[in-house]
Design an enzyme around this catalytic site. Structure first.
Site, PDB file in Angstrom:
ATOM      1  N   GLY A 296       0.770  -1.243   0.000  1.00  0.00           N
ATOM      2  CA  GLY A 296       0.000   0.000   0.000  1.00  0.00           C
ATOM      3  C   GLY A 296       0.801   1.293   0.000  1.00  0.00           C
ATOM      4  O   GLY A 296       0.372   2.278  -0.567  1.00  0.00           O
TER       5      GLY A 296
ATOM      6  N   ASP B 211       1.030   3.307   4.647  1.00  0.00           N
ATOM      7  CA  ASP B 211      -0.037   3.995   3.906  1.00  0.00           C
ATOM      8  C   ASP B 211      -1.103   4.522   4.859  1.00  0.00           C
ATOM      9  O   ASP B 211      -1.475   5.692   4.809  1.00  0.00           O
ATOM     10  CB  ASP B 211      -0.653   3.080   2.834  1.00  0.00           C
ATOM     11  CG  ASP B 211      -1.131   1.730   3.383  1.00  0.00           C
ATOM     12  OD1 ASP B 211      -0.900   1.439   4.582  1.00  0.00           O
ATOM     13  OD2 ASP B 211      -1.740   0.965   2.612  1.00  0.00           O
TER      14      ASP B 211
ATOM     15  N   ASP C 155      -4.856   2.096  10.857  1.00  0.00           N
ATOM     16  CA  ASP C 155      -6.267   1.876  11.174  1.00  0.00           C
ATOM     17  C   ASP C 155      -6.332   1.492  12.653  1.00  0.00           C
ATOM     18  O   ASP C 155      -6.412   2.360  13.517  1.00  0.00           O
ATOM     19  CB  ASP C 155      -6.775   0.788  10.217  1.00  0.00           C
ATOM     20  CG  ASP C 155      -8.246   0.480  10.361  1.00  0.00           C
ATOM     21  OD1 ASP C 155      -8.872   0.978  11.308  1.00  0.00           O
ATOM     22  OD2 ASP C 155      -8.781  -0.271   9.534  1.00  0.00           O
TER      23      ASP C 155
ATOM     24  N   PHE D 294     -13.632   2.927   4.410  1.00  0.00           N
ATOM     25  CA  PHE D 294     -12.574   2.267   3.636  1.00  0.00           C
ATOM     26  C   PHE D 294     -12.109   3.187   2.509  1.00  0.00           C
ATOM     27  O   PHE D 294     -12.904   3.698   1.734  1.00  0.00           O
ATOM     28  CB  PHE D 294     -13.054   0.924   3.085  1.00  0.00           C
ATOM     29  CG  PHE D 294     -11.908   0.022   2.720  1.00  0.00           C
ATOM     30  CD1 PHE D 294     -11.177  -0.620   3.713  1.00  0.00           C
ATOM     31  CD2 PHE D 294     -11.556  -0.165   1.402  1.00  0.00           C
ATOM     32  CE1 PHE D 294     -10.093  -1.426   3.392  1.00  0.00           C
ATOM     33  CE2 PHE D 294     -10.466  -0.980   1.062  1.00  0.00           C
ATOM     34  CZ  PHE D 294      -9.759  -1.614   2.069  1.00  0.00           C
TER      35      PHE D 294
ATOM     36  N   ASP E 143      -5.545  -0.230  -1.962  1.00  0.00           N
ATOM     37  CA  ASP E 143      -6.366  -1.065  -2.841  1.00  0.00           C
ATOM     38  C   ASP E 143      -7.617  -1.589  -2.157  1.00  0.00           C
ATOM     39  O   ASP E 143      -7.774  -1.491  -0.944  1.00  0.00           O
ATOM     40  CB  ASP E 143      -5.554  -2.290  -3.276  1.00  0.00           C
ATOM     41  CG  ASP E 143      -5.394  -3.295  -2.127  1.00  0.00           C
ATOM     42  OD1 ASP E 143      -5.091  -2.850  -0.996  1.00  0.00           O
ATOM     43  OD2 ASP E 143      -5.594  -4.492  -2.347  1.00  0.00           O
TER      44      ASP E 143
ATOM     45  N   ARG F 143      -5.519   0.847  -6.788  1.00  0.00           N
ATOM     46  CA  ARG F 143      -4.237   1.386  -6.304  1.00  0.00           C
ATOM     47  C   ARG F 143      -3.730   2.503  -7.201  1.00  0.00           C
ATOM     48  O   ARG F 143      -2.997   3.376  -6.773  1.00  0.00           O
ATOM     49  CB  ARG F 143      -3.149   0.297  -6.346  1.00  0.00           C
ATOM     50  CG  ARG F 143      -3.165  -0.669  -5.217  1.00  0.00           C
ATOM     51  CD  ARG F 143      -1.845  -1.437  -5.205  1.00  0.00           C
ATOM     52  NE  ARG F 143      -2.001  -2.744  -4.604  1.00  0.00           N
ATOM     53  CZ  ARG F 143      -2.026  -2.977  -3.295  1.00  0.00           C
ATOM     54  NH1 ARG F 143      -1.912  -1.981  -2.457  1.00  0.00           N
ATOM     55  NH2 ARG F 143      -2.172  -4.190  -2.828  1.00  0.00           N
TER      56      ARG F 143
HETATM   57  P1  5GP Z   1      -4.058  -1.734  11.040  1.00  0.00           P
HETATM   58  O1  5GP Z   1      -3.117  -2.818  11.473  1.00  0.00           O
HETATM   59  O2  5GP Z   1      -3.602  -0.360  11.459  1.00  0.00           O
HETATM   60  O3  5GP Z   1      -5.480  -2.011  11.441  1.00  0.00           O
HETATM   61  O4  5GP Z   1      -4.115  -1.808   9.465  1.00  0.00           O
HETATM   62  C1  5GP Z   1      -3.134  -1.277   8.672  1.00  0.00           C
HETATM   63  C2  5GP Z   1      -3.159  -1.818   7.257  1.00  0.00           C
HETATM   64  O5  5GP Z   1      -4.479  -2.198   6.856  1.00  0.00           O
HETATM   65  C3  5GP Z   1      -2.756  -0.725   6.307  1.00  0.00           C
HETATM   66  O6  5GP Z   1      -1.376  -0.732   6.078  1.00  0.00           O
HETATM   67  C4  5GP Z   1      -3.551  -1.040   5.060  1.00  0.00           C
HETATM   68  O7  5GP Z   1      -2.832  -1.947   4.257  1.00  0.00           O
HETATM   69  C5  5GP Z   1      -4.792  -1.717   5.572  1.00  0.00           C
HETATM   70  N1  5GP Z   1      -5.924  -0.758   5.691  1.00  0.00           N
HETATM   71  C6  5GP Z   1      -6.466  -0.254   6.813  1.00  0.00           C
HETATM   72  N2  5GP Z   1      -7.480   0.599   6.545  1.00  0.00           N
HETATM   73  C7  5GP Z   1      -7.569   0.647   5.189  1.00  0.00           C
HETATM   74  C8  5GP Z   1      -8.406   1.376   4.276  1.00  0.00           C
HETATM   75  O8  5GP Z   1      -9.290   2.187   4.623  1.00  0.00           O
HETATM   76  N3  5GP Z   1      -8.182   1.157   2.954  1.00  0.00           N
HETATM   77  C9  5GP Z   1      -7.230   0.291   2.493  1.00  0.00           C
HETATM   78  N4  5GP Z   1      -7.114   0.152   1.173  1.00  0.00           N
HETATM   79  N5  5GP Z   1      -6.422  -0.410   3.322  1.00  0.00           N
HETATM   80  C10 5GP Z   1      -6.586  -0.231   4.655  1.00  0.00           C
END
Ligand code: 5GP
Length: 171
Positions: A38, A95, A98, A147, A154, A160
């Site tokens: 990402g 990227d 979350d 999202f 993606d 992407r």
């Molecule tokens: P976390 O571990 O912080 O919950 O998730 C991080 C990863 O989840 C990010 O690096 C990304 O790849 C994916 N991710 C989290 N939220 C989104 C979103 O809104 N859109 C996309 N495309 N990927 C996300």
């Protein structure tokens, strides 16, 4: 899909981040550690904006999402692969943060390898969900709990290549 940030807004912010990052490292060598897939679009723009001749770039593949839902498990590379970062000043380039699970697992693993320092640059943060679980030293934008796709992000490998960021809508 609804545009969240257009190309001009994104590029302006990336230039500001590059400037802040250079000021932070004050001419010392440092390594951008780009989280695939990402962050690769953001990282490519950021890297080209950093003028220091001492910046290097490395890549790591980490994934925790399938479609628009987090799998909840973070798969990190083996310690041998992280050992190459020992004694380096590492700037993780992500990227989007979350839940912060991916990032906190990686920061802990890197600290375990004896890096000189580890900082985080994330292009986006879902502030509502993340709530400061991991310190983000350089942040592009805070985004709503929705999202997001485009500019490297993606949905099942699609979107992407959009040059802007958009709120994902199923079509
Ligand atoms: P976390 O571990 O912080 O919950 O998730 C991080 C990863 O989840 C990010 O690096 C990304 O790849 C994916 N991710 C989290 N939220 C989104 C979103 O809104 N859109 C996309 N495309 N990927 C996300």
């Amino acid at each position: 899909m609804k545009v969240l940030f257009d190309e001009t807004t994104i590029q302006k912010r990336v230039a500001e981040l590059a400037h802040d990052i250079e000021a932070c490292y004050e001419g010392r060598p440092f390594t951008l550690l780009v989280i695939l897939k990402g962050a690769f679009v953001f990282a490519a723009d950021l890297f080209r904006r950093i003028r220091s001749p001492l910046v290097r770039v490395e890549f790591l593949r980490i994934a925790s999402y399938r479609g628009t839902v987090s799998s909840g498990t973070v798969i990190l590379p083996p310690p041998e692969e992280l050992a190459r970062f020992a004694a380096r000043d590492v700037l993780i380039v992500e990227d989007i943060v979350d839940t912060g699970l991916t990032l906190s697992a990686l920061v802990d693993a890197l600290r375990g390898t004896g890096v000189s320092s580890v900082r985080v640059c994330s292009f986006l943060e879902k502030t509502e969900i993340h709530q400061g679980r991991v310190k983000i030293d350089f942040l592009g934008f805070s985004v709503p709990n929705h999202f997001i796709v485009g500019y490297g992000l993606d949905c099942d490998e699609k979107h992407r290549n959009l040059p802007y960021l958009a709120l994902y809508e199923e079509t």
